[in-house]
Design an enzyme around this catalytic site. Structure first.
Site, PDB file in Angstrom:
ATOM      1  N   SER A   4       5.652  -7.280  28.165  1.00  8.47           N
ATOM      2  CA  SER A   4       5.007  -6.035  28.593  1.00  8.47           C
ATOM      3  C   SER A   4       3.500  -6.170  28.788  1.00  8.47           C
ATOM      4  CB  SER A   4       5.297  -4.901  27.606  1.00  8.47           C
ATOM      5  OG  SER A   4       4.631  -5.117  26.378  1.00  8.47           O
ATOM      6  N   LYS A  41       0.069  -3.204  22.868  1.00  7.77           N
ATOM      7  CA  LYS A  41      -0.240  -2.435  24.070  1.00  7.77           C
ATOM      8  C   LYS A  41      -1.741  -2.140  24.107  1.00  7.77           C
ATOM      9  CE  LYS A  41       4.117  -1.596  25.346  1.00  7.77           C
ATOM     10  NZ  LYS A  41       4.731  -2.696  24.652  1.00  7.77           N
TER      11      LYS A  41
END
Length: 83
Positions: A4, A41
């Protein structure tokens, strides 16, 4: 583990150096614990809320709400590339 954050140069198998003493700020990449799982993230803080943003278009942003069990565990300071 995962892909990701490939757009930020963090690939599956890389080793990240984490500084737990740094304050989470908008734009920083963080290791977060959310609802029983760790994730990496980019932090996005705006008037609309607090988000965890992936750096891969195949993943959706995660909005943090009061119903989430959430902790910023540390800020990524370096990435050691897997060989």
């Amino acid at each position: 583990d995962g892909n990701s954050m490939t757009g930020a140069g963090i690939d599956d198998g890389d080793i990240m150096v984490i500084d737990r003493s740094l304050e989470p700020k908008d734009g920083k990449i963080a290791v977060c614990f959310i609802d029983g799982e760790f994730t990496v993230k980019r932090i996005k803080i705006s008037k609309e809320g607090f988000y965890l943003m992936p750096e891969n278009k195949n993943y959706a942003p995660i909005q943090i709400t009061e119903s989430n069990q959430f902790v910023v565990w540390g800020i990524v300071t370096y990435v050691i590339k897997a060989v």
